[in-house]
Design an enzyme around this catalytic site. Structure first.
Site, short mmCIF file in Angstrom:
data_model
loop_
_atom_site.label_atom_id
_atom_site.label_comp_id
_atom_site.label_asym_id
_atom_site.label_seq_id
_atom_site.Cartn_x
_atom_site.Cartn_y
_atom_site.Cartn_z
N CYS A 173 -112.78 -20.13 64.67
CA CYS A 173 -112.16 -18.98 65.33
C CYS A 173 -111.37 -19.43 66.57
CB CYS A 173 -113.22 -17.94 65.67
SG CYS A 173 -112.53 -16.30 66.03
N HIS A 223 -115.40 -17.31 60.21
CA HIS A 223 -116.70 -17.81 60.67
C HIS A 223 -117.54 -18.22 59.46
CE1 HIS A 223 -116.62 -16.56 65.01
NE2 HIS A 223 -115.70 -15.74 64.55
N GLU A 278 -120.17 -19.88 59.33
CA GLU A 278 -121.61 -19.93 59.63
C GLU A 278 -122.34 -18.68 59.18
OE1 GLU A 278 -119.75 -18.40 63.56
OE2 GLU A 278 -119.22 -19.69 61.87
#
Length: 648
Positions: A470, A598, A600
């Site tokens: 990001c 993102h 994750e």
């Protein structure tokens, strides 16, 4: 009975195979074998998958073939004494055991705060904001649920006081209460219980299989945030009490998580006794008490708590400290938690269940990791690590897949700036030099941005494996524009709205007046330009579906100049105008990848995020792109048409 996956040359059990085994086991076992015939078939393991059936609207009572109404089962996890005891991990671990019994499990998190969602809350105070597929900005505990169970939840799985009051007030303004005096009881409590019943029966989808349409759950695990006795929690406790009365006492199981502190080498039970007394005063009696303690709870303490809390000693569970949170399901299994819950809820438990072999093999693998890898995490919220919880978990998942023990080196981005004290700056730079890889995560605001840009430059020039997420991607673009193209005034409009060379700009659809829920949120598709890029090899496909949370994007007008300088924009959105992924070629750099999304948020311990896998492999000196489909195979491979575009 179901046979667990066998060991392989990759370790005790392939992680991808383990995930598939859990799914297969869940599909093969019918959790509600109401007849003797079905019970015998379930025990023998010869139950065939149920035929597909139409999904009823949320909240509709479900019926079996006999026509009898089948009730949803609920497990409520509350907390006493203090917050931060690990209710989320306890609730997730209980859900893992129920899933290991062959039951489909959904989860709900109740947050008593007045915020509508977690989107505008400070990461220092609240930790990270976890983003869901539908764009919901939620509490970080929903990330634990998804990571433990490999499921995909929605915004409605996170209930807040703000959401409930907003709904009730909107109905009052429309006149739907027909002139009644709107009160906390019954209107707020009814809205809460209705919300729970509506969301609990929604189909639950896999978190890593995009072709999964979802399965109706059998059990819903509800975590009540905060502490019993807090004023803000009272309406939710009353709503749950009313729900138990409505659905019947045999359909709701209450777990109270409390603290048993150790003083002068003696475990003290009095705080737990008072916590249970507080819960009983609200009209609730716990069926199980999970005691958080430093060491295993003693037999004398179990007997004392059983007597004074009116809970059987077999239901006094020791949740003592363990080396890894992934060992908590094993800890609960050893104390027969699933059996106790199944007996109380009158759910048939097949012989040999719960089967959590994949978790047992995972913990064995973690315990036998010997080689370490150091990753420098250059952030601005390093004083509270919960701000990057999903990032640290994704790093751990990838490290396990690379057979490495993870060591995170926390580097404050401000310490890398010239304005920092010389000794502090030197320490920060030494940390970057010693680490095996560098990660620059997301964030908001200009504090620490110069340090993040310097970290990007250090990784590029020193050939350190690098991953930007990001804001990390935007910093990589700014660094390239300044130091390679020579655009000294290159910047982001977020940090300098009047800069002459805005290489990062505000998205046209964003709101400049409202902060909550106005970013580009949720899962979006990214199209890859080539099969030869590092990202395509890691994802094993031509497109990427990952979650986003941002207001700013790379200026498309500067893409051509940046690509000539060597920065390849290998991924774009479906319009081809929004830049999503940048890379330096593998001939130029061992691993230099940054993404606007993102990754994750979709990482699972059994199925790690591909870009994190690439970083950890590069940092460990391994081949970045594994051509095989071994245990680190990160995502289901997308189908491709003859033209090369995704057919999904």
């Amino acid at each position: 009975t179901c046979s667990p996956p066998r060991s392989s040359r990759y370790g005790p059990v392939p992680l991808a195979s383990a995930a598939a085994f859990v799914t297969k086991t869940t599909q093969r076992i019918s959790p509600r074998a109401d007849s003797d015939k079905n019970m015998k078939r379930a025990a023998s393991g010869n139950v065939e998958p149920s035929p597909a059936k139409e999904t009823a609207p949320p909240g509709t009572p479900r019926t079996e073939s006999s026509g009898a109404v089948s009730k949803m089962k609920y497990v409520v996890v509350s907390g006493g004494i203090m917050s931060g005891l690990g209710k989320g991990i306890t609730a997730s671990s209980i859900a893992v055991l129920l899933q290991g019994c062959g039951w489909k499990v959904s989860m709900i998190k109740i947050d008593p705060y007045l915020n509508v969602d977690a989107g505008t809350m400070s990461p220092f105070e609240h930790g990270e904001t976890f983003v869901l597929d539908d764009g919901g900005e939620t509490d970080l505990d929903l990330g634990n649920y998804e990571r433990f169970l490999d499921i995909s939840l929605c915004a409605d799985n996170n209930i807040t006081t703000g959401k409930v009051y907003q709904q009730v007030i909107e109905k009052e303004r429309k006149g739907e209460y027909l002139g009644k005096t709107v009160q906390v009881v019954p209107h707020i409590t009814t809205a809460i219980s209705d919300w729970i019943e509506r969301v609990a029966c929604r189909p639950v989808k896999s978190g890593t299989n995009p072709e999964d349409d979802g399965t109706e759950p059998d059990v819903c695990v509800i975590e009540l945030g905060g502490t019993v006795g807090d004023i803000e929690s009272m309406p939710f406790i009353e709503a749950l009490r009313q729900l138990q009365y409505k659905i019947g006492i045999d359909n709701l199981f209450l777990v109270q998580v409390t603290l048993v502190p150790t003083m002068s080498d003696e475990q003290k039970t009095k705080p737990t006794q008072h916590a249970v007394k507080e819960l009983r005063s609200a009209g609730f009696a716990p069926n199980m008490i999970c005691c958080r303690c430093d060491t295993e709870l003693g037999d004398e303490q179990r007997r004392k708590l059983g007597m004074f809390c009116q809970v059987g000693t077999e239901s006094i569970i020791s949740v003592h400290n363990v080396s890894e949170i992934y060992k908590v399901p094993l800890l609960l299994k050893a104390q027969n938690v699933a059996e106790i819950i199944a007996n109380k809820l009158k759910m048939y438990l097949p012989k040999g269940m719960p089967n959590i072999t994949p978790w047992e093999q995972l913990c064995h693998r973690i315990d036998n990791l010997s080689e370490s890898v150091q990753i420098a995490l250059v952030g601005k919220y390093t004083s509270g690590t919960d701000a990057y919880l999903s990032v640290t978990k994704a790093l751990q998942h990838a490290a396990i897949s690379a057979n490495r023990k993870l060591e995170i080196v926390w580097v404050c981005a401000e310490d890398l700036e010239e304005s920092a004290a010389k000794d502090v700056h030197k320490i920060a730079m030494d940390q970057l030099k010693k680490c095996h890889g560098i990660l620059v995560p997301g964030g908001f605001g200009d504090r620490g941005v110069i340090g993040k840009v310097r970290a990007c430059r250090f990784a590029r020039e020193e050939k350190k494996p690098f991953l930007g997420i990001c804001l990390g991607m935007q910093c990589a673009v700014i660094e390239m524009a300044r130091n390679v193209l020579g655009w000294s005034d290159a910047n982001s409009e977020e940090f300098n709205k009047t800069c002459k060379k805005p290489v990062v700009i505000f998205m046209p659809e964003g709101s400049k007046t409202h902060m909550g829920g106005t970013m580009r949120l949720g899962t979006r598709r990214t199209m890859l330009k080539s099969d030869d890029c590092i990202t395509a090899k890691l994802y094993k496909g031509s497109n990427v579906d990952e979650r986003h949370r941002h207001r700013y994007e790379v200026n498309p007008k500067d893409v051509e100049a940046l690509e000539k300088a060597g920065l390849s924009f290998v991924g774009m959105d479906e319009t081809g105008q929004r830049m999503e992924i940048v890379e330096l070629g593998d001939k130029t750099h061992p691993y230099y990848v940054a993404a606007q999304f993102h990754p994750e948020f979709k990482s699972r311990v059994m199925c790690p995020a591909p870009l994190f896998v690439g970083l950890l492999r590069a940092a460990s000196g391994q081949q970045v792109a594994d051509e095989g489909g071994g245990p680190q195979s990160p995502r289901k491979k997308a189908k491709r048409s003859a033209t090369g575009a995704s057919s999904t």
